[in-house]
Design a protein around this motif. Structure first.
Motif, mmCIF file in Angstrom:
data_model
loop_
_atom_site.group_PDB
_atom_site.id
_atom_site.type_symbol
_atom_site.label_atom_id
_atom_site.label_comp_id
_atom_site.label_asym_id
_atom_site.label_seq_id
_atom_site.Cartn_x
_atom_site.Cartn_y
_atom_site.Cartn_z
ATOM 1 N N HIS A 169 0.869 -1.170 0.000
ATOM 2 C CA HIS A 169 0.000 0.000 0.000
ATOM 3 C C HIS A 169 0.900 1.212 0.000
ATOM 4 O O HIS A 169 1.919 1.242 0.684
ATOM 5 N N TRP A 170 0.533 2.229 -0.745
ATOM 6 C CA TRP A 170 1.401 3.395 -0.888
ATOM 7 C C TRP A 170 1.633 4.115 0.426
ATOM 8 O O TRP A 170 2.691 4.671 0.662
ATOM 9 N N THR A 171 0.651 4.061 1.321
ATOM 10 C CA THR A 171 0.849 4.743 2.600
ATOM 11 C C THR A 171 1.830 3.993 3.493
ATOM 12 O O THR A 171 2.507 4.620 4.317
ATOM 13 N N ALA A 172 1.942 2.680 3.342
ATOM 14 C CA ALA A 172 2.909 1.921 4.142
ATOM 15 C C ALA A 172 4.333 2.303 3.742
ATOM 16 O O ALA A 172 5.190 2.539 4.608
ATOM 17 N N GLY A 173 4.604 2.371 2.452
ATOM 18 C CA GLY A 173 5.930 2.771 1.996
ATOM 19 C C GLY A 173 6.257 4.204 2.354
ATOM 20 O O GLY A 173 7.362 4.519 2.800
ATOM 21 N N LEU A 174 5.302 5.099 2.180
ATOM 22 C CA LEU A 174 5.513 6.504 2.505
ATOM 23 C C LEU A 174 5.696 6.694 4.005
ATOM 24 O O LEU A 174 6.556 7.458 4.448
ATOM 25 N N SER A 175 4.933 5.986 4.801
ATOM 26 C CA SER A 175 5.068 6.094 6.255
ATOM 27 C C SER A 175 6.442 5.607 6.714
ATOM 28 O O SER A 175 7.076 6.242 7.563
ATOM 29 N N ALA A 176 6.909 4.501 6.161
ATOM 30 C CA ALA A 176 8.229 3.990 6.539
ATOM 31 C C ALA A 176 9.323 4.988 6.151
ATOM 32 O O ALA A 176 10.262 5.219 6.916
ATOM 33 N N ALA A 177 9.208 5.587 4.973
ATOM 34 C CA ALA A 177 10.198 6.581 4.548
ATOM 35 C C ALA A 177 10.179 7.810 5.449
ATOM 36 O O ALA A 177 11.234 8.328 5.836
ATOM 37 N N LEU A 178 8.994 8.283 5.814
ATOM 38 C CA LEU A 178 8.897 9.475 6.659
ATOM 39 C C LEU A 178 9.356 9.205 8.088
ATOM 40 O O LEU A 178 9.987 10.060 8.715
ATOM 41 N N ILE A 179 9.074 8.030 8.599
ATOM 42 C CA ILE A 179 9.557 7.665 9.934
ATOM 43 C C ILE A 179 11.079 7.558 9.926
ATOM 44 O O ILE A 179 11.761 8.003 10.853
ATOM 45 N N GLY A 180 11.637 6.981 8.862
ATOM 46 C CA GLY A 180 13.096 6.920 8.719
ATOM 47 C C GLY A 180 13.717 8.302 8.643
ATOM 48 O O GLY A 180 14.776 8.561 9.228
ATOM 49 N N LEU A 181 13.074 9.218 7.928
ATOM 50 C CA LEU A 181 13.560 10.592 7.836
ATOM 51 C C LEU A 181 13.529 11.269 9.208
ATOM 52 O O LEU A 181 14.487 11.944 9.603
ATOM 53 N N CYS A 182 12.462 11.070 9.932
ATOM 54 C CA CYS A 182 12.336 11.660 11.266
ATOM 55 C C CYS A 182 13.414 11.099 12.208
ATOM 56 O O CYS A 182 14.079 11.862 12.912
ATOM 57 N N LEU A 183 13.606 9.803 12.216
ATOM 58 C CA LEU A 183 14.606 9.195 13.089
ATOM 59 C C LEU A 183 16.021 9.607 12.718
ATOM 60 O O LEU A 183 16.849 9.870 13.591
ATOM 61 N N SER A 184 16.314 9.669 11.421
ATOM 62 C CA SER A 184 17.656 10.098 11.016
ATOM 63 C C SER A 184 17.892 11.553 11.397
ATOM 64 O O SER A 184 18.999 11.926 11.788
ATOM 65 N N GLY A 185 16.869 12.389 11.308
ATOM 66 C CA GLY A 185 17.009 13.772 11.737
ATOM 67 C C GLY A 185 17.294 13.885 13.224
ATOM 68 O O GLY A 185 18.124 14.693 13.650
ATOM 69 N N VAL A 186 16.619 13.072 14.011
ATOM 70 C CA VAL A 186 16.855 13.091 15.459
ATOM 71 C C VAL A 186 18.281 12.630 15.761
ATOM 72 O O VAL A 186 18.991 13.235 16.580
ATOM 73 N N LEU A 187 18.738 11.571 15.097
ATOM 74 C CA LEU A 187 20.095 11.068 15.334
ATOM 75 C C LEU A 187 21.152 12.064 14.890
ATOM 76 O O LEU A 187 22.167 12.249 15.567
ATOM 77 N N VAL A 188 20.932 12.711 13.753
ATOM 78 C CA VAL A 188 21.893 13.717 13.288
ATOM 79 C C VAL A 188 21.945 14.872 14.278
ATOM 80 O O VAL A 188 23.021 15.373 14.619
ATOM 81 N N ARG A 189 20.801 15.288 14.741
ATOM 82 C CA ARG A 189 20.763 16.419 15.684
ATOM 83 C C ARG A 189 21.461 16.078 16.988
ATOM 84 O O ARG A 189 22.184 16.905 17.552
ATOM 85 N N ARG A 190 21.287 14.882 17.483
ATOM 86 C CA ARG A 190 21.878 14.493 18.770
ATOM 87 C C ARG A 190 23.376 14.269 18.681
ATOM 88 O O ARG A 190 24.095 14.511 19.640
ATOM 89 N N ASN A 191 23.863 13.778 17.539
ATOM 90 C CA ASN A 191 25.265 13.370 17.429
ATOM 91 C C ASN A 191 26.139 14.379 16.708
ATOM 92 O O ASN A 191 27.264 14.052 16.364
ATOM 93 N N SER A 192 25.664 15.583 16.458
ATOM 94 C CA SER A 192 26.436 16.577 15.723
ATOM 95 C C SER A 192 26.833 17.733 16.624
ATOM 96 O O SER A 192 26.067 18.145 17.492
ATOM 97 N N LYS A 193 28.013 18.247 16.353
ATOM 98 C CA LYS A 193 28.484 19.415 17.093
ATOM 99 C C LYS A 193 28.212 20.722 16.356
ATOM 100 O O LYS A 193 27.748 21.670 16.967
ATOM 101 N N PRO A 194 28.512 20.820 15.048
ATOM 102 C CA PRO A 194 28.280 22.113 14.376
ATOM 103 C C PRO A 194 26.797 22.481 14.350
ATOM 104 O O PRO A 194 25.918 21.630 14.218
ATOM 105 N N ARG A 195 26.548 23.760 14.484
ATOM 106 C CA ARG A 195 25.173 24.255 14.561
ATOM 107 C C ARG A 195 24.384 23.958 13.297
ATOM 108 O O ARG A 195 23.208 23.594 13.360
#
Length: 130
Positions: free
Chosen positions: A54-80
């Motif tokens: 279903h298209w929403t399953a693929g889109l949801s997985a991609a958006l959740i991955g984007l959200c999680l990667s953003g959180v990890l980048v924000r937590r593990n980065s020093k430059p502003r």
């Protein structure tokens, strides 16, 4: 009968160690590049399989991955600027997922909005003030 030596002895020819620009470094870069390529094809295949269900399953997985990667980048980065990029990615993923939930079933969308408001309240109440 010959014996195998595991340690080089004094009469063995000395092999010059390679520095960081030698073959060892290029092998490591090639291995990492191949690993990233395989990872991206694996993720793409998983998203494609979910999208086929279903298209929403693929889109949801991609958006959740984007959200999680953003959180990890924000937590593990020093430059502003890296922290800002992580925050933008996390917000875009969460906002996109909320829009998908509103499309599927409006109460799920409101649940996502309520969860964000509750998380913001928890963050504000637990932050150490001046």
């Amino acid at each position: 009968m010959t014996t195998q030596r595991t340690q080089p002895s004094n009469d063995d020819p000395v092999v010059a160690p390679t520095d960081s620009t030698g073959p060892v470094a290029s092998d490591k870069v090639g291995r990492e590049a191949l690993g990233l390529l395989l990872l991206s094809f694996g993720v793409l295949g998983g998203l494609g399989a979910l999208g086929a269900l279903h298209w929403t399953a693929g889109l949801s997985a991609a958006l959740i991955g984007l959200c999680l990667s953003g959180v990890l980048v924000r937590r593990n980065s020093k430059p502003r600027w890296q922290q800002d990029a992580g925050a933008i990615a996390a917000f875009a993923g969460y906002a996109g997922q909320t829009a998908v939930l509103f499309y599927l079933l409006p109460p799920l969308g409101w649940l996502a909005v309520s969860a964000l408001v509750a998380a913001a309240g928890l963050w504000l109440s637990s932050a150490e003030g001046a």
